[in-house]
Design a protein around this motif. Structure first.
Motif, PDB file in Angstrom:
ATOM      1  N   ASN A 100      -3.466   7.041   3.244  1.00 13.48           N
ATOM      2  CA  ASN A 100      -3.465   6.161   2.038  1.00 13.48           C
ATOM      3  C   ASN A 100      -3.519   7.315   0.779  1.00 13.48           C
ATOM      4  O   ASN A 100      -3.907   8.262   1.053  1.00 13.48           O
ATOM      5  CB  ASN A 100      -4.236   4.928   1.983  1.00 13.48           C
ATOM      6  N   GLN A 101      -3.752   6.784  -0.233  1.00 13.36           N
ATOM      7  CA  GLN A 101      -3.978   7.637  -1.566  1.00 13.36           C
ATOM      8  C   GLN A 101      -5.279   8.080  -1.562  1.00 13.36           C
ATOM      9  O   GLN A 101      -5.506   9.223  -2.158  1.00 13.36           O
ATOM     10  CB  GLN A 101      -3.642   6.548  -2.687  1.00 13.36           C
ATOM     11  N   GLU A 102      -6.139   7.546  -0.506  1.00  7.86           N
ATOM     12  CA  GLU A 102      -7.619   8.194  -0.718  1.00  7.86           C
ATOM     13  C   GLU A 102      -7.780   9.144   0.362  1.00  7.86           C
ATOM     14  O   GLU A 102      -8.749   9.919   0.723  1.00  7.86           O
ATOM     15  CB  GLU A 102      -8.854   7.319  -0.297  1.00  7.86           C
ATOM     16  N   MET A 151       0.814  -1.121   0.076  1.00  4.50           N
ATOM     17  CA  MET A 151       0.040  -0.032  -0.030  1.00  4.50           C
ATOM     18  C   MET A 151       0.961   1.302   0.005  1.00  4.50           C
ATOM     19  O   MET A 151       1.837   1.370   0.815  1.00  4.50           O
ATOM     20  CB  MET A 151      -0.866   0.046   1.053  1.00  4.50           C
ATOM     21  N   SER A 152       0.546   2.182  -0.879  1.00  2.00           N
ATOM     22  CA  SER A 152       1.349   3.389  -0.842  1.00  2.00           C
ATOM     23  C   SER A 152       0.564   4.324  -0.098  1.00  2.00           C
ATOM     24  O   SER A 152      -0.565   4.624   0.149  1.00  2.00           O
ATOM     25  CB  SER A 152       1.043   4.202  -2.228  1.00  2.00           C
ATOM     26  N   PHE A 153       1.611   5.226   0.961  1.00  3.08           N
ATOM     27  CA  PHE A 153       1.166   6.338   1.658  1.00  3.08           C
ATOM     28  C   PHE A 153       1.709   7.601   1.544  1.00  3.08           C
ATOM     29  O   PHE A 153       2.755   7.829   0.888  1.00  3.08           O
ATOM     30  CB  PHE A 153       1.464   5.707   3.162  1.00  3.08           C
ATOM     31  N   HIS A 205      -4.228   6.476   8.620  1.00  5.61           N
ATOM     32  CA  HIS A 205      -3.878   5.115   9.236  1.00  5.61           C
ATOM     33  C   HIS A 205      -3.104   5.390  10.662  1.00  5.61           C
ATOM     34  O   HIS A 205      -2.804   4.165  11.247  1.00  5.61           O
ATOM     35  CB  HIS A 205      -3.282   4.237   8.254  1.00  5.61           C
ATOM     36  N   GLU A 241       3.018  -1.209   8.353  1.00  5.79           N
ATOM     37  CA  GLU A 241       3.773  -0.506   7.179  1.00  5.79           C
ATOM     38  C   GLU A 241       3.723   1.041   7.532  1.00  5.79           C
ATOM     39  O   GLU A 241       4.373   1.596   7.495  1.00  5.79           O
ATOM     40  CB  GLU A 241       3.057  -0.551   5.795  1.00  5.79           C
ATOM     41  N   ALA A 242       2.399   1.461   7.849  1.00  5.17           N
ATOM     42  CA  ALA A 242       2.216   2.966   8.335  1.00  5.17           C
ATOM     43  C   ALA A 242       2.768   3.361   9.596  1.00  5.17           C
ATOM     44  O   ALA A 242       3.399   4.336   9.720  1.00  5.17           O
ATOM     45  CB  ALA A 242       0.533   3.069   8.508  1.00  5.17           C
ATOM     46  N   ASN A 287      -3.733  -1.729   8.284  1.00  3.74           N
ATOM     47  CA  ASN A 287      -2.776  -1.725   7.183  1.00  3.74           C
ATOM     48  C   ASN A 287      -1.272  -2.512   7.942  1.00  3.74           C
ATOM     49  O   ASN A 287      -0.393  -2.641   7.287  1.00  3.74           O
ATOM     50  CB  ASN A 287      -2.235  -0.087   7.017  1.00  3.74           C
TER      51      ASN A 287
END
Length: 355
Positions: A53-55, A1-3, A59, A95-96, A92
């Motif tokens: 996140n991208q939206e 997931m991209s943050f 997180h 990662e976050a 998540n």
């Protein structure tokens, strides 16, 4: 997931509030009012970091306060403290969390000697992330009192016998407690607290305005213990709606009257507020290190709480300055202790009835 990373004025208030409502790690020390309060308080500075996140959904988030002592200690005591721990969303994984820790460290390390995360929740599921990023785990105990009782008598039934008896004796003597209603009441409680810290505890205490402004922020309740019109104790307690209340500072006049214990009622005021407002628990905000004798721990345990080890995480920027700073603080503490001992002896010789 991209943050994505958001810092300070770029943090979205709505997303911040949403994460607080959803996270199991929420506390008043990760709220916007606390962030704003710290940035306005003399000697304090605060930064907030959020991982989205991208939206745009948050997180992970944390509020870091930078603190400095006055005078000579200011250079050696530059530290960042994250009260309560990180505010996390579990969906998540880690990662976050890792990105939040990396961002925090890179943004703040040039301003401080060390940083400490004081956990008020169990972060065991994230221990490997902290370890991988070279954060030292420091064992530290805490005590939490469960408030899910129907009646205050049910709560008091969990207390040690002597604690229940002392509370009943204090109330029988006509001493009562209530929520503080104005700055004058806060000032009077502060005077008692200041005397306690100056004469016995011998540790620094924030100025009166700090407590008044904290009270005005809306995330701290102040309580007054009184014997008729005379204030004899009180407490300053941050709280998080629907979750918990925290005994930040509490006090009572020592040996006020025979068989009275104003400090007990200061704690009881916070407990009763928590029950009246459907909070889950009272947090005593620390009970010392597991391997050290800590007298206050026993006092707190007699209110029927559970002893937990949620620990702290620490990371040092400059080891030499950190070690030197610890020595300077200890030297200042010993010096202050000698001065207070000398003051006590003068008072004792001048007025033996005082003792």
């Amino acid at each position: 997931m991209s943050f994505l990373i958001h810092i300070d004025e770029h943090v979205d208030a709505a997303q911040w509030k949403r994460l607080l409502a959803e996270s199991n790690y929420a506390s008043p020390f990760q709220t916007k009012p606390f962030y704003d309060f710290c940035n306005a308080a003399p000697g304090y500075e605060a930064h907030v970091y959020a991982v989205a996140n991208q939206e745009g959904v948050y997180h992970a988030l944390c509020v870091a306060t930078i603190q400095r002592e006055k005078g000579m200690k200011s250079y050696f005591s530059r530290r960042a403290v994250i009260y309560g721990g990180l505010l996390l969303n579990e969906t998540n994984g880690n990662e976050a969390t890792a990105l939040l820790l990396e961002t925090l460290w890179n943004h703040i390390k040039k301003k401080i000697i060390f940083i400490e995360i004081r956990n008020f929740h169990d972060y065991g599921d994230h221990a490997q992330v902290f370890k991988k990023m070279n954060w030292e785990y420091v064992p530290h105990l805490n005590i939490k009192v469960n408030l899910s009782h129907e009646k205050i008598d049910d709560l008091m039934a969990t207390f040690k016998y002597n604690r229940r008896r002392e509370i009943k004796l204090t109330r029988k003597a006509g001493i009562t407690s209530k929520i503080a209603e104005n700055e004058n009441e806060i000032s009077t409680v502060y005077d008692i607290l200041y005397s306690l810290y100056h004469e016995r505890i011998r540790l620094p205490l924030p100025p009166l305005q700090f407590f008044i402004d904290f009270w005005k922020s809306g995330i701290m309740k102040a309580f007054v213990v009184a014997d008729k019109d005379k204030v004899v104790g009180g407490a300053f307690c941050p709280f998080f709606e629907g979750k918990a209340i925290y005994t930040f500072y509490y006090c009572g006049i020592r040996d006020y009257k025979p068989k009275t214990y104003p400090t007990h009622l200061a704690v009881m005021a916070a407990l009763e507020y928590g029950m009246d407002n459907n909070l889950e628990f009272l947090d005593f905000m620390g009970a010392g290190k597991p391997d050290e004798v800590y007298g206050v721990r026993q006092y707190k345990m007699e209110f029927g709480g559970t002893l937990v080890e949620e620990g702290r995480y620490r990371k040092v920027v400059n080891n030499a300055l950190y070690a030197l700073g610890k020595r300077v603080v200890e030297w200042k503490k010993k010096k202050r202790s000698k001065q207070v001992d000398k003051w006590h002896m003068v008072r004792k010789n001048r007025n033996r009835d005082f003792w």
